[in-house]
Scaffold this active site. Sequence first.
Site, PDB file in Angstrom:
ATOM      1  N   CYS A 196      13.776 100.470   2.511  1.00 38.96           N
ATOM      2  CA  CYS A 196      12.782  99.945   1.451  1.00 38.96           C
ATOM      3  C   CYS A 196      13.731  99.210   0.260  1.00 38.96           C
ATOM      4  O   CYS A 196      13.201  98.538  -0.567  1.00 38.96           O
ATOM      5  CB  CYS A 196      12.038 101.011   0.635  1.00 38.96           C
ATOM      6  N   HIS A 235      10.149 101.291  -8.681  1.00 42.01           N
ATOM      7  CA  HIS A 235      10.061 101.450  -7.086  1.00 42.01           C
ATOM      8  C   HIS A 235       8.795 102.248  -6.889  1.00 42.01           C
ATOM      9  O   HIS A 235       8.032 101.695  -6.113  1.00 42.01           O
ATOM     10  CB  HIS A 235      11.172 102.336  -6.641  1.00 42.01           C
ATOM     11  N   GLU A 272      12.567 108.742  -9.980  1.00 45.16           N
ATOM     12  CA  GLU A 272      12.903 107.588 -10.614  1.00 45.16           C
ATOM     13  C   GLU A 272      12.641 107.748 -12.231  1.00 45.16           C
ATOM     14  O   GLU A 272      13.181 107.202 -12.940  1.00 45.16           O
ATOM     15  CB  GLU A 272      11.949 106.507 -10.211  1.00 45.16           C
ATOM     16  N   LYS A 318       3.051  98.429  -6.583  1.00 45.33           N
ATOM     17  CA  LYS A 318       2.788  99.080  -5.332  1.00 45.33           C
ATOM     18  C   LYS A 318       1.284  99.683  -5.520  1.00 45.33           C
ATOM     19  O   LYS A 318       0.845 100.050  -4.386  1.00 45.33           O
ATOM     20  CB  LYS A 318       3.889 100.086  -5.128  1.00 45.33           C
ATOM     21  N   HIS A 322       3.047  99.688  -0.272  1.00 40.23           N
ATOM     22  CA  HIS A 322       4.529  99.693  -0.155  1.00 40.23           C
ATOM     23  C   HIS A 322       4.964  98.909   1.042  1.00 40.23           C
ATOM     24  O   HIS A 322       4.876  99.317   2.302  1.00 40.23           O
ATOM     25  CB  HIS A 322       4.961 101.206   0.172  1.00 40.23           C
ATOM     26  N   PHE A 341      15.103 105.040   2.066  1.00 38.37           N
ATOM     27  CA  PHE A 341      15.602 105.963   3.125  1.00 38.37           C
ATOM     28  C   PHE A 341      17.125 105.547   3.257  1.00 38.37           C
ATOM     29  O   PHE A 341      17.430 104.783   3.583  1.00 38.37           O
ATOM     30  CB  PHE A 341      14.737 106.122   4.270  1.00 38.37           C
TER      31      PHE A 341
END
Length: 412
Positions: free
Chosen positions: A164, A304, A315, A336, A341, A400
């Site tokens: 991502c 994010h 975050e 998002k 996403h 990831f």
Amino acid sequence: MSDRRVVITGMGWVTSLGDSVDQVWQSLTEGVSGIGQITRFDTERFTTKIGGQISTDWTPANIEKRELKRVDRFTAYALSATIQAVNDSGLDFEKEDPWRCGSIIGTGIGGIEEFETGSKKLIEKGPERVSPFTIPKLMCNAAAGNVSIRYGLKGPNSAIATACASAAHAIGEAAHSIRHGISDIMVTGGSEAAVTPLGVSAFIALKALSKRNDDPTKASRPFDADRDGFVLAEGAGIIILEEYEHAKARDARIYAEVLGFGQTADASHITAPDEQGRGAAHAMEVALKDAGKNLEDVDYINAHGTSTGLGDIAETRAVKRLFKDHAKNLAVSSTKSMTGHLLGASGGVEAIITAKALQTGVLPPTINLDNPDDECDLDYIPNTARETPIQAAMSNSFGFGGHNVSLLIGKI
């Protein structure tokens, strides 16, 4: 820090909210969700049935049908967004030195739909029926390669696959190419088309997706106590980066300036973030140092913010760890909540959103933030956009593998 400045002169995207930059931007500032029922395949046996799906009727007016047959959807999205961005920039690549122009486009997964199609043919019909286009369609560098071929770009050309964080990584590397004198113009961003049976079922197996099937527009709810996972989406976000003096010389419209780029690794877990947000905080710090800016110079963060239990808290902790007392003065939002996403494309879409926030002085909201998590206690611009002139904004992308990327973008 190099003296060569990097600016954004063109934008294009394909999203579940549409593919006009101005139209989608208006929807985002109005808090409109692009999440709905997945209709591309039968979801009867799937526990998650929703996503940020590009319409199955989507046919780009700017790409010939013959060309579409030779590319996976992720490349088609990238090409369509690139054509928009190039047209928006006013560039004529025939008048540019091709060795000074390049393309770096990220993707988390690449041509997963073509992988599924090829596998099915192999199993059901045998190896002789596998298409010769299978590899050129599914490879992660197909988008970057096809963009360079279309426009004759002979400079830096690569694909970055860091889950991502892919698109943000691509933008950072493209900016460095210009800053360090390797190129003058770069086409960059990310693309993804993972709303497929394998893509959705694999994320279900990870227990990563929201199951709020009966209320899809409310499913993506970053920082909310009732969040139950992210909503998988697809599309592309492409920007044109250009050396500042080059852009000025051709009287280009300049949206914003890429000031800094920071990247780090959590080095802790293949899918879960560092719960204390140390890697994310350091990526933001590196971006600030790269730009020569101070903590207090940042006005807004496009987070994010995926709507996952661990990620949103990590975050939030990262922002507080780095910005300390200034964290309470920051406006933060996760778009998002509206787009879903887009995995490896998210950083491209969100770089455009961040640049538009700088350009317009309107900060998009985090929708569905009705019951804030006690551990998520920053100013997330809940549910309604805010008119606030800003000078510098950060866009975060974490993937990831423990990949952390922060881009610092400034008003010009």
